[in-house]
Design a protein around this motif. Structure first.
Motif, mmCIF file in Angstrom:
data_model
loop_
_atom_site.group_PDB
_atom_site.id
_atom_site.type_symbol
_atom_site.label_atom_id
_atom_site.label_comp_id
_atom_site.label_asym_id
_atom_site.label_seq_id
_atom_site.Cartn_x
_atom_site.Cartn_y
_atom_site.Cartn_z
ATOM 1 N N PHE A 1 0.914 -1.169 0.078
ATOM 2 C CA PHE A 1 -0.107 0.017 -0.073
ATOM 3 C C PHE A 1 0.927 1.361 0.031
ATOM 4 O O PHE A 1 0.555 2.188 -0.521
ATOM 5 C CB PHE A 1 -0.773 0.090 1.154
ATOM 6 N N ASP B 1 2.353 1.821 -3.336
ATOM 7 C CA ASP B 1 1.467 2.134 -4.209
ATOM 8 C C ASP B 1 1.749 1.459 -5.640
ATOM 9 O O ASP B 1 1.835 2.160 -6.335
ATOM 10 C CB ASP B 1 1.326 3.667 -4.322
ATOM 11 N N ARG C 1 -2.128 -2.866 -6.249
ATOM 12 C CA ARG C 1 -3.398 -2.782 -5.155
ATOM 13 C C ARG C 1 -3.841 -4.274 -5.024
ATOM 14 O O ARG C 1 -4.234 -4.305 -4.091
ATOM 15 C CB ARG C 1 -4.219 -1.883 -5.745
ATOM 16 N N ALA D 1 -1.704 -5.858 -2.568
ATOM 17 C CA ALA D 1 -1.735 -5.453 -1.153
ATOM 18 C C ALA D 1 -3.354 -6.086 -0.652
ATOM 19 O O ALA D 1 -3.247 -6.518 0.561
ATOM 20 C CB ALA D 1 -1.813 -3.994 -1.242
ATOM 21 N N GLU D 2 -4.387 -6.109 -1.669
ATOM 22 C CA GLU D 2 -5.557 -6.612 -0.936
ATOM 23 C C GLU D 2 -5.396 -7.935 -0.713
ATOM 24 O O GLU D 2 -5.931 -8.485 0.538
ATOM 25 C CB GLU D 2 -6.549 -6.214 -1.993
ATOM 26 N N MET E 1 -6.970 1.560 4.168
ATOM 27 C CA MET E 1 -6.372 1.170 2.652
ATOM 28 C C MET E 1 -7.573 1.309 1.739
ATOM 29 O O MET E 1 -7.342 2.127 0.662
ATOM 30 C CB MET E 1 -5.708 -0.192 2.393
ATOM 31 N N ARG F 1 -8.612 4.822 -0.959
ATOM 32 C CA ARG F 1 -8.752 4.655 -2.710
ATOM 33 C C ARG F 1 -10.198 4.804 -3.209
ATOM 34 O O ARG F 1 -10.630 4.399 -4.151
ATOM 35 C CB ARG F 1 -8.311 3.106 -2.999
#
Length: 984
Positions: free
Chosen positions: A82, A85, A88, A91-92, A123, A127
């Motif tokens: 995260f 960047d 994504r 990260a999820e 997070m 977004r």
């Protein structure tokens, strides 16, 4: 500084170094150093180095099934992704993997799962993925109730911030959160979340969740001792018609308990129980229009206007003119107000509806009114402007207090489940001024007072060609200008039945009263249906009914015949000296007749003028309305056939059928209307009606002879002044029997309107030779329906415009001998006949008669054609006839005649020896005679009907006839048998 951050970070992540009971990692092992190196790199924002170290040890933790350490590394990898960047998705994936791994650990990993979920949510929020964030909030709800309530509330906010906004899920999760807050006794937080949810459900069709929220908010506020707010919310769910009966009882009982805890009578504006149907509001007031009953007030104004337009005088009495006379007393604000009279009630019809399935008691229903005199009208206008800023309940409480300037009615009633009732409330002003009806108040179950304002929405203004169309504002119908007391007539019709049989004839009594000390004058009256109700004579008030309908020995003439215009007058004017004042009533007779079966509405309007010159209103009208149900009784029909003996005699067949199911009647009298019809029975009454009773469903027929006694100048009869018999009793005569006078009031009046109703084609053709009948019957006392309030005494049945000219306006009769003797051995027999013609129409008729000779072959041969084929000289009416006893003898005379002699079989037994064609112009309502002659050649009986009568009426003489009417016709001759015998 670096050492301080290191110590803080180590405390934050000390969970990473706790030894697992199975797979323990010592602090001095390489994996622990790598983990510490990754954490230092993350702290120093070297996210690439931190990520590589986390990846290096993640696989080892997974292989060794060190799930807690594995979940911690995955969590840090997700945070690192995260912060970089870069990916994504990665990260999820790491946060999802860490969160699920914490959950597998059970209670040991619950706190870590919560922290991981909160990182994950932040997070997603960063977004703008609020919808996904709300899902994570819902997933981290644990078994702890308060923890779950906070998470659900936060999830609802995420649904609200999502794009597009998900308001339904926002409200739903707020309700779930409020339920959790209530379970852990956090009532204020529960109220806060529920009130936030109301903004979502208000104004929607989600009635069940809306009721749930309001009900629980009310309960929770009551638990906090805030009863006013609790009642406010619980009043929103009283009209819950969609709920079950059990739920409705629960809501109402809890509501009444909350109100009872307040220790006072609670007052609520726009209370929803019962429901008031604003569209049903109707204001009934009396200005120059007064009403004798509520049904008259509910009748459409257009109907009254059409009834009264010929009776109202030429001078205006409009409301605007009254206000012009009182311009000094009325402000501009009230120029569109209605006008009412002091001492006379203004009524308001309000419909109350119970939407529940349970019974609701309602008491103390009254109008909320405001009264002001003309002097303080301006002050009241200024006060109205400040009312909007004040408490609405206090405003209604002030207005609803009793005032000495007016009286209000009070009504108590009970509404059953789903019941609707119309309540009439009234306010009676006592003084001159202005009156305004603001609304209505009532008391529910004796504990709570409801108010409802009569504010109506303003319609859109119509602009036509730049000009505004003036319309009365909707609320102006509740504003009244009160003028001083003026006379008002009270009237009613006594003995008018609500249910009657067809033909029922009754005498009623109209009673008028004027309680005022000022008299009224110039009374007029008009009735909507004179076929059912007419105005009688004052002289007949003291006469006994039905004796006043019988013929008098002095044979009084009918007032209807002495005054030919009485039938055309639709407005009845009372005598000039008629005046009503004080307690002495005016009684006037009326005649009622149930003309036809059905539901009949009778409207009456009585006009009168006020003698007080200073009064704003010059005249008033009293409007009366009555409904009568007319049931079938006797079905009466007539058939008229011309007599073969006399030209102006007829045979009448009367058929009567009792259409009732249980009633019995006595057919009493048959009368012919007019002065020139004479009627008589062919059989005595005992033979026709042996039992003198016509039972239910029974039918009977009887026959009469009808004679036209009108004397014509061309007829051989002499003028006679002997009165004709126009009435026949159908019961055995005795001393007490009465003969009803059908040519006197009221029978002649009702018959006049029946003639107007029963117009037929014969009248349009100018047929003046028609007859009208009136059948009088009487019901038997022992068979009267007990449902009738007053049994009838006399019943009349009218049949009009029955034509006696069955073949047209021309009637005729052949007159001559019926039997005679003649010696045929010497010569043929010549017989003279006469044809009497009569024209019953109102115009000159052209009549043409063609005679046709008899043919043995079965047909008819015209005399002219038959002779022309036998003789060249056209010797009309002559044939070559050879005597029977000379058949074998040849005659020189016959031989010398041209053509072939006729045989015996082809010779006609008789011929018309007179003219074969006759034409005549017959004047209206006149008769004529035509001579006829036949020659008979042998004995026998002969039918002399072999002729045709043609008639024609000129079209120019029938200006009122229909274009489809019959102007001409051709008729076959009547049967007339003549017997000729051989003389001895």
């Amino acid at each position: 500084m670096v050492e301080k951050r290191e110590r803080r970070w180590c405390r934050f992540s000390q969970w990473s170094y706790v030894c697992h009971p199975i797979n323990s990692y010592l602090m001095m092992e390489s994996t622990c150093y790598i983990r510490v190196l990754g954490d230092y790199a993350f702290m120093l924002r070297d996210y690439e180095l931190a990520l590589s170290n986390y990846r290096l040890i993640s696989t080892d933790y997974k292989i060794d099934k060190a799930w807690k350490r594995y979940a911690g590394v995955q969590e840090m990898m997700g945070l690192t992704y995260f912060m970089l960047d870069q990916s994504r998705k990665e990260a999820e994936y790491c946060m999802e993997n860490a969160f699920n791994t914490y959950l597998k650990l059970g209670l040991l990993g619950q706190q870590n799962a919560t922290r991981c979920g909160l990182w994950w949510i932040e997070m997603l929020k960063a977004r703008d993925l609020y919808k996904e964030a709300a899902t994570v909030y819902f997933r981290i709800c644990g078994e702890d109730i308060l923890h779950s309530a906070v998470m659900l509330e936060q999830a609802s906010y995420c649904y609200l911030l999502s794009k597009p906004s998900m308001s339904r899920k926002y409200g739903f999760h707020l309700v779930l959160s409020g339920e959790q807050y209530k379970k852990c006794d956090q009532i204020k937080h529960a109220i806060r979340t529920y009130r936030s949810a109301l903004s979502v459900f208000r104004g929607t069709t989600w009635s069940y969740i809306n009721d749930h929220v309001h009900f629980h908010i009310g309960q929770w506020y009551a638990a906090l001792g805030m009863y006013d707010v609790a009642v406010k919310h619980m009043t929103e769910i009283l009209a819950c018609s969609h709920q079950s009966k059990t739920t409705q009882e629960l809501f109402l009982s809890d509501f009444l308990q909350v109100v009872e805890k307040t220790g006072r009578t609670f007052e609520v504006t726009k209370l929803q129980l019962p429901v008031i149907n604003i569209s049903s509001l109707k204001v009934i007031f009396e200005d120059h229009r007064t009403f004798g009953s509520s049904s008259a007030a509910n009748t459409k104004e257009g109907l009254w206007h059409s009834l009264e337009e010929d009776m109202i005088p030429s001078f205006p009495a409009a409301k605007t003119n009254w206000l012009e006379l009182q311009s000094k007393l009325i402000s501009k604000k009230h120029t569109l107000s209605n006008v009412c009279v002091a001492g006379e009630a203004v009524k308001v019809n309000i419909e109350f509806i119970n939407p529940l399935q349970i019974t609701v008691p309602v008491s103390g229903v009254t109008l909320i009114c405001k009264y002001s005199t003309s002097s303080d009208a301006l002050a009241s206008d200024e006060k109205e402007l400040s009312v909007k800023s004040n408490n609405e309940v206090d405003h209604f409480r002030d207005m609803s207090s009793y005032n000495s300037s007016f009286l209000v009615s009070e009504v108590d009633f009970s509404l059953g489940g789903g019941e609707t009732t119309m309540v009439q409330l009234s306010v009676t002003p006592k003084e001159v001024g202005t009156l305004e009806i603001l609304g209505v108040r009532w008391k529910l179950s004796g504990t709570i007072v409801g108010f409802h304002n009569f504010e109506l929405s303003h319609p859109k203004k119509n602009i036509v060609k730049g000009r505004r169309k003036a319309k009365q504002p909707p609320n102006e119908k509740f504003k009244f200008m009160v003028i001083k007391s003026i006379p008002k007539i009270q009237g009613s019709v006594h003995s008018l039945p609500g249910k009657a049989y067809a033909g029922d004839l009754r005498r009623l009594m109209l009673e008028l009263k004027n309680p005022s000390e000022f008299p009224v004058k110039n009374l007029k009256m008009k009735i909507s249906h004179p076929r059912f109700l007419i105005i009688g004579n004052q002289e007949n008030v003291k006469l006994e009914f039905p004796g006043c309908l019988t013929k008098k020995t002095d044979s009084e003439r009918s007032s209807a015949h002495t005054n030919p215009n009485i039938m055309s007058e639709t407005i009845f004017s009372f005598p000039v000296d008629t005046s009503i004042q004080g307690e002495t009533p005016l009684s006037w007779p009326l005649w009622f007749r149930a003309a036809v079966p059905g539901d009949i509405s009778i409207y009456m309007s009585i006009y009168y003028e006020i003698e007080d010159i200073s009064s704003v209103i010059r005249y008033r009208t009293l409007r009366l309305h009555y409904n009568v149900q007319v049931l079938p009784s006797l079905d009466v029909s007539f058939q008229i056939s011309p007599s073969r003996l006399r030209i102006q005699d007829f045979l009448v067949q009367l058929d009567v059928v009792n259409k009732t199911s249980s009633e019995s009647f006595q057919v009493y009298q048959l009368s012919s209307i007019g002065q020139h019809w004479e009627i008589s029975l062919l059989q005595p009454p005992d033979t026709i009606f042996p039992s003198q009773t016509l039972m239910a469903g029974q039918a009977i027929s009887c026959f009469f002879t009808l004679k036209n006694s009108r004397r014509l100048s061309t007829v051989e009869y002499n003028i006679s002044t002997t009165p004709v018999r126009s009435d026949v009793l159908l019961v055995p005569q005795c001393s007490q029997d009465l003969v009803y006078n059908s040519n006197n009031v009221p029978l002649v009046n009702f018959h006049h309107y029946e003639r107007l109703q029963q117009k037929v084609l014969h009248e349009d053709l100018g047929d003046l030779n028609t007859v009208d009948f009136v059948l009088i019957s009487r019901p038997l006392n022992n068979s009267i329906n007990p449902g009738l309030s007053d049994p009838p005494h006399v019943m009349s049945h009218h049949a009009c415009h029955l034509s006696t000219a069955s073949t047209g306006p021309i009637s005729w009769l052949v007159d001559g001998p019926q039997t005679l003797h003649h010696d045929f051995s010497t010569s043929f027999c010549e017989i003279n006949l006469k044809m009497h013609l009569y024209n019953s129409s109102g115009t000159t008729a052209f009549v043409h008669i063609d005679t046709i000779d008899f043919d043995r072959g079965g047909g008819h041969i015209n005399s002219v054609n038959a002779v022309s084929s036998a003789t060249p000289d056209n010797q009309v009416g002559w044939h070559d006839v050879t005597p029977v006893n000379e058949l074998k003898v040849t005659s020189n005379t016959v031989e010398t005649q041209p053509g072939k002699a006729l045989s015996l079989e082809s010779v006609s037994p008789y011929i018309w020896s007179g003219s074969s064609s006759t034409s005549i112009h017959l004047e209206p309502m006149s008769s004529a005679e035509i001579p006829l002659q036949i020659c008979v050649f042998s004995p026998g009986t002969y039918d002399l009907s072999n002729y045709f009568l043609n008639w024609k009426l000129p079209s120019k003489g029938l200006g009122n006839s229909d274009e489809t009417g019959q102007h001409s016709g051709k008729c076959q001759g009547y049967k007339y048998f003549l017997t000729v015998l051989q003389s001895p």
